[in-house]
Design a protein around this motif. Structure first.
Motif, PDB file in Angstrom:
ATOM      1  N   ALA A 189     102.294  84.387  79.788  1.00  0.00           N
ATOM      2  CA  ALA A 189     103.282  83.691  80.617  1.00  0.00           C
ATOM      3  C   ALA A 189     104.650  84.333  80.456  1.00  0.00           C
ATOM      4  O   ALA A 189     105.407  84.480  81.428  1.00  0.00           O
ATOM      5  CB  ALA A 189     103.338  82.213  80.244  1.00  0.00           C
ATOM      6  N   GLN A 190     104.978  84.736  79.218  1.00  0.00           N
ATOM      7  CA  GLN A 190     106.272  85.367  78.974  1.00  0.00           C
ATOM      8  C   GLN A 190     106.323  86.771  79.574  1.00  0.00           C
ATOM      9  O   GLN A 190     107.310  87.148  80.222  1.00  0.00           O
ATOM     10  CB  GLN A 190     106.537  85.432  77.462  1.00  0.00           C
ATOM     11  CG  GLN A 190     106.935  84.120  76.849  1.00  0.00           C
ATOM     12  CD  GLN A 190     105.845  83.071  76.956  1.00  0.00           C
ATOM     13  OE1 GLN A 190     104.696  83.310  76.608  1.00  0.00           O
ATOM     14  NE2 GLN A 190     106.190  81.907  77.461  1.00  0.00           N
ATOM     15  N   VAL A 191     105.255  87.531  79.360  1.00  0.00           N
ATOM     16  CA  VAL A 191     105.209  88.867  79.958  1.00  0.00           C
ATOM     17  C   VAL A 191     105.238  88.747  81.482  1.00  0.00           C
ATOM     18  O   VAL A 191     105.895  89.529  82.176  1.00  0.00           O
ATOM     19  CB  VAL A 191     103.948  89.629  79.493  1.00  0.00           C
ATOM     20  CG1 VAL A 191     103.825  90.963  80.213  1.00  0.00           C
ATOM     21  CG2 VAL A 191     103.989  89.856  77.990  1.00  0.00           C
ATOM     22  N   SER A 192     104.519  87.741  81.987  1.00  0.00           N
ATOM     23  CA  SER A 192     104.507  87.510  83.432  1.00  0.00           C
ATOM     24  C   SER A 192     105.915  87.229  83.945  1.00  0.00           C
ATOM     25  O   SER A 192     106.356  87.819  84.942  1.00  0.00           O
ATOM     26  CB  SER A 192     103.573  86.340  83.765  1.00  0.00           C
ATOM     27  OG  SER A 192     103.698  85.968  85.116  1.00  0.00           O
ATOM     28  N   ALA A 193     106.627  86.327  83.257  1.00  0.00           N
ATOM     29  CA  ALA A 193     107.977  85.990  83.700  1.00  0.00           C
ATOM     30  C   ALA A 193     108.894  87.203  83.667  1.00  0.00           C
ATOM     31  O   ALA A 193     109.711  87.411  84.574  1.00  0.00           O
ATOM     32  CB  ALA A 193     108.542  84.874  82.829  1.00  0.00           C
ATOM     33  N   ALA A 194     108.730  88.035  82.600  1.00  0.00           N
ATOM     34  CA  ALA A 194     109.560  89.231  82.483  1.00  0.00           C
ATOM     35  C   ALA A 194     109.155  90.286  83.508  1.00  0.00           C
ATOM     36  O   ALA A 194     109.992  90.832  84.235  1.00  0.00           O
ATOM     37  CB  ALA A 194     109.460  89.805  81.073  1.00  0.00           C
ATOM     38  N   VAL A 195     107.855  90.567  83.583  1.00  0.00           N
ATOM     39  CA  VAL A 195     107.376  91.621  84.478  1.00  0.00           C
ATOM     40  C   VAL A 195     107.573  91.236  85.934  1.00  0.00           C
ATOM     41  O   VAL A 195     107.990  92.055  86.766  1.00  0.00           O
ATOM     42  CB  VAL A 195     105.892  91.935  84.187  1.00  0.00           C
ATOM     43  CG1 VAL A 195     105.306  92.841  85.266  1.00  0.00           C
ATOM     44  CG2 VAL A 195     105.747  92.577  82.822  1.00  0.00           C
ATOM     45  N   VAL A 196     107.265  89.968  86.250  1.00  0.00           N
ATOM     46  CA  VAL A 196     107.439  89.522  87.630  1.00  0.00           C
ATOM     47  C   VAL A 196     108.905  89.651  88.041  1.00  0.00           C
ATOM     48  O   VAL A 196     109.215  90.040  89.183  1.00  0.00           O
ATOM     49  CB  VAL A 196     106.950  88.070  87.793  1.00  0.00           C
ATOM     50  CG1 VAL A 196     107.405  87.478  89.115  1.00  0.00           C
ATOM     51  CG2 VAL A 196     105.437  88.017  87.719  1.00  0.00           C
ATOM     52  N   GLY A 197     109.797  89.364  87.102  1.00  0.00           N
ATOM     53  CA  GLY A 197     111.209  89.539  87.412  1.00  0.00           C
ATOM     54  C   GLY A 197     111.558  90.991  87.683  1.00  0.00           C
ATOM     55  O   GLY A 197     112.309  91.302  88.617  1.00  0.00           O
ATOM     56  N   LEU A 198     110.990  91.898  86.877  1.00  0.00           N
ATOM     57  CA  LEU A 198     111.252  93.318  87.080  1.00  0.00           C
ATOM     58  C   LEU A 198     110.584  93.835  88.356  1.00  0.00           C
ATOM     59  O   LEU A 198     111.185  94.564  89.147  1.00  0.00           O
ATOM     60  CB  LEU A 198     110.758  94.115  85.866  1.00  0.00           C
ATOM     61  CG  LEU A 198     111.463  93.830  84.532  1.00  0.00           C
ATOM     62  CD1 LEU A 198     110.753  94.535  83.389  1.00  0.00           C
ATOM     63  CD2 LEU A 198     112.921  94.268  84.590  1.00  0.00           C
ATOM     64  N   VAL A 199     109.307  93.458  88.531  1.00  0.00           N
ATOM     65  CA  VAL A 199     108.559  93.944  89.692  1.00  0.00           C
ATOM     66  C   VAL A 199     109.127  93.382  90.991  1.00  0.00           C
ATOM     67  O   VAL A 199     109.039  94.020  92.046  1.00  0.00           O
ATOM     68  CB  VAL A 199     107.058  93.582  89.545  1.00  0.00           C
ATOM     69  CG1 VAL A 199     106.277  93.928  90.806  1.00  0.00           C
ATOM     70  CG2 VAL A 199     106.457  94.319  88.355  1.00  0.00           C
ATOM     71  N   SER A 200     109.727  92.201  90.918  1.00  0.00           N
ATOM     72  CA  SER A 200     110.293  91.627  92.139  1.00  0.00           C
ATOM     73  C   SER A 200     111.393  92.515  92.710  1.00  0.00           C
ATOM     74  O   SER A 200     111.649  92.479  93.928  1.00  0.00           O
ATOM     75  CB  SER A 200     110.849  90.224  91.865  1.00  0.00           C
ATOM     76  OG  SER A 200     112.014  90.277  91.073  1.00  0.00           O
ATOM     77  N   ILE A 343     114.935  87.030  78.831  1.00  0.00           N
ATOM     78  CA  ILE A 343     114.709  85.660  78.344  1.00  0.00           C
ATOM     79  C   ILE A 343     113.271  85.518  77.865  1.00  0.00           C
ATOM     80  O   ILE A 343     112.996  84.956  76.790  1.00  0.00           O
ATOM     81  CB  ILE A 343     114.996  84.637  79.457  1.00  0.00           C
ATOM     82  CG1 ILE A 343     116.454  84.730  79.921  1.00  0.00           C
ATOM     83  CG2 ILE A 343     114.674  83.217  78.983  1.00  0.00           C
ATOM     84  CD1 ILE A 343     116.750  83.894  81.161  1.00  0.00           C
ATOM     85  N   TRP A 344     112.339  86.071  78.630  1.00  0.00           N
ATOM     86  CA  TRP A 344     110.922  85.898  78.319  1.00  0.00           C
ATOM     87  C   TRP A 344     110.442  86.918  77.303  1.00  0.00           C
ATOM     88  O   TRP A 344     109.445  86.686  76.619  1.00  0.00           O
ATOM     89  CB  TRP A 344     110.120  85.949  79.611  1.00  0.00           C
ATOM     90  CG  TRP A 344     110.715  84.986  80.588  1.00  0.00           C
ATOM     91  CD1 TRP A 344     111.370  85.269  81.739  1.00  0.00           C
ATOM     92  CD2 TRP A 344     110.797  83.559  80.427  1.00  0.00           C
ATOM     93  NE1 TRP A 344     111.843  84.120  82.324  1.00  0.00           N
ATOM     94  CE2 TRP A 344     111.505  83.057  81.548  1.00  0.00           C
ATOM     95  CE3 TRP A 344     110.334  82.672  79.456  1.00  0.00           C
ATOM     96  CZ2 TRP A 344     111.753  81.699  81.709  1.00  0.00           C
ATOM     97  CZ3 TRP A 344     110.577  81.315  79.627  1.00  0.00           C
ATOM     98  CH2 TRP A 344     111.286  80.848  80.742  1.00  0.00           C
TER      99      TRP A 344
END
Length: 539
Positions: A189-200, A343-344
């Motif tokens: 979930a944390q990697v997702s929040a971080a990666v999704v933020g970057l990939v967005s 943050i994540w």
């Protein structure tokens, strides 16, 4: 459907194999004939089979669930953000976010109970495939009604995923060993929040391609990948363990689905049976068994603990970019996405640092929960009061502290639930308690997504005091979480379920009277491992 195992003895050849093994003395506790090194090898094999699959499914489901938060600021300069494209007001967005958690609260328990009766492997796969389908459909949203509908459907199909994963682990691991493992896949979930933020940031570059805006590409592609992963889980995830010599009976739809390999075979299966006999001895639970779980007082402090930390976690996850933009309105959509990632990362670091030690000192779960919550409170106060208009970065530093404090709290709460309810109520205890703690606890998510931040119009007005009341409300519910952890610790020590509480077989749901130790893992759980057998203490 699998064959019911109602307290039967293992097959004769299996009992003879156990008798002939000549296992070594337990070097950690001196209780029983068990080779600790060999047992650890078995659990590491299970880790390789289960944890990566759980990590992948949780990564994708978390990304699809939380992408709405990022979509609020993606391509905002071109008015291609979620609100502009769908003509949504901030109140409508917060309503759509909250509708997801309403369904989550309602359907968590039924989903987990169904999972105990069906194949856990198939049920987890069903969840991921359905989440992928709904996630892909979110690319086609055109108005508020479609946003509301798809958020409702997403809440229904994803319900039971998180408590179901916790329940699934107890089919293969002793409860006191699940904290680290829940933490390991919770990092998704944390990697997702971080990666999704970057990939967005990349999806924002695709804005306008084939007539789709950036956030629509994000929903579509994540949904398609989730569908593929969900189908693959049918082959990869193992079903509940059966004693060697027992074969699952496949009936109905199960006959047409692919069959996965057993989790363990040969000597590994023998060792696992001896160490965790309780999970092999199961019976069909009844409504009376379920009622015993619901009226168990131990459930309600766990609920309040989870209410606070998951409410803050979801609030920060959905509104991170909105909060950061409130501290510095000059930031662009891409900058906001990039700033949400650290943050994540802090959240992930805390999980990896704290959860292994919470397992080794599992009789002090309340302390391992409360200290990170205090860090969250400090971070929220920094986000509210630190810095200045000319220098808003200390407020951003507060969000990093919140992320660090959030990390271990959810895994520890779920692990504590497993530890308390599996010995007392067996399989239905874990399934029902995990679902009730998770489901009812997400009332905190409804509070933070609907009533706070964008949902609190007077608190959302631009200026130095923007979101101040929202963050103070989150500080308040975190204080309740700490108080509940303290109450739980004291009551367990003086009322029951402490180190001397009974251990019972998985088929029982009786909460009174003396029990018996049923397997090697239950004996070892009476003592903490402490710092023993860590890499620096091995000879």
């Amino acid at each position: 459907m699998e064959k019911e195992l109602a307290h039967q003895q293992p097959p004769r050849h299996f009992r003879e194999a156990i008798d002939d093994r000549g296992m070594e003395q337990d070097t950690e506790t001196g209780l029983g004939a068990v080779d600790i090194q060999r047992i650890e090898q078995v659990y590491r094999k299970l880790d390789l089979r289960i944890i990566p699959a759980f990590w992948a499914l949780y990564f994708l489901c978390s990304a699809i669930r939380s992408n709405v938060g990022l979509s609020q600021t993606m391509n905002i300069g071109q008015k291609h953000d979620l609100a502009s494209v769908l003509n949504l007001t901030p109140k409508q967005i917060s309503t759509g976010l909250a509708l997801f958690y309403v369904c989550y609260v309602i359907f968590d328990l039924p989903s987990n109970l169904i999972m105990t009766r069906l194949s856990p492997r198939v049920w987890m796969s069903r969840i991921v495939i359905a989440v992928g389908i709904i996630g892909s459909c979110m690319a086609a949203m055109k108005a508020a009604w479609s946003f509301y509908l798809l958020r409702l459907l997403l809440g229904i199909v994803i319900a039971g995923m998180w408590p179901g994963m916790a329940y699934y682990l107890t089919l293969f691991y002793p409860p006191s060993r699940t904290g680290k493992r829940i933490g390991q896949y919770f990092t998704a979930a944390q990697v997702s929040a971080a990666v999704v933020g970057l990939v967005s940031a990349g999806f924002q570059k695709m804005d306008g391609l084939q007539g789709l805006v950036g956030f629509q590409w994000m929903f579509l592609l994540y949904g398609l990948v989730a569908i593929c992963v969900g189908v693959g889980l049918l082959w990869w995830l193992p079903d509940r363990p059966l004693p060697p010599g027992e074969a699952p009976i496949r009936t109905g739809l199960d006959k047409w689905l692919p069959q996965s390999r057993p989790a363990l075979t040969g000597e590994d299966a023998l060792i696992h049976y001896q160490d965790l006999t309780r999970v092999y001895r199961r019976r069909r639970w009844t409504v009376k068994d379920l009622w015993h779980v619901v009226i168990d007082w131990r459930l309600w402090p766990l609920f309040v603990m989870y209410f606070g930390v998951v409410g803050v976690g979801i609030g920060v996850q959905n509104y991170a970019t909105v909060i950061i933009r409130g501290t510095n309105p000059k930031l662009t959509g891409i900058q906001l996405s990039l700033l949400s990632a650290p943050i994540w990362i802090m959240d992930l670091i805390a999980i990896l640092l704290v959860t292994p030690f919470s397992d080794r000192f599992h009789q002090h779960r309340g302390l391992f929960f409360s200290v990170p919550v205090c860090i969250q409170i400090a971070g929220l106060l920094m986000t509210t009061y630190a810095g200045s208009v000319a220098n808003p970065w200390p407020r951003y530093g507060g969000l990093l502290l919140v992320g660090f404090g959030l990390g271990p709290t959810v895994p520890i709460t779920m692990t504590w639930t497993n530890e308390i309810f599996q010995p007392r109520h067996g399989e239905v205890g874990v399934a029902a308690a995990a679902a009730l703690v998770s489901g009812l606890g997400n009332l905190g998510s409804i509070l933070t997504t609907y009533a706070l931040f964008a949902g609190w119009e007077s608190d959302a007005k631009p200026g130095r005091k923007q979101y101040r009341k929202s963050t103070l409300v989150m500080v308040g519910i975190l204080c309740l979480s700490i108080l509940s952890a303290a109450v739980m610790t004291l009551l367990l020590r003086y009322v029951g379920n402490g180190p001397n509480a009974k251990q019972i077989s998985s088929g029982s749901s009786t909460s009174e009277g003396e029990g018996v130790i049923v397997d090697g893992a239950a004996r070892r759980e009476l003592q903490e491992r402490g710092l023993g057998r860590l890499w620096w203490s091995r000879r």
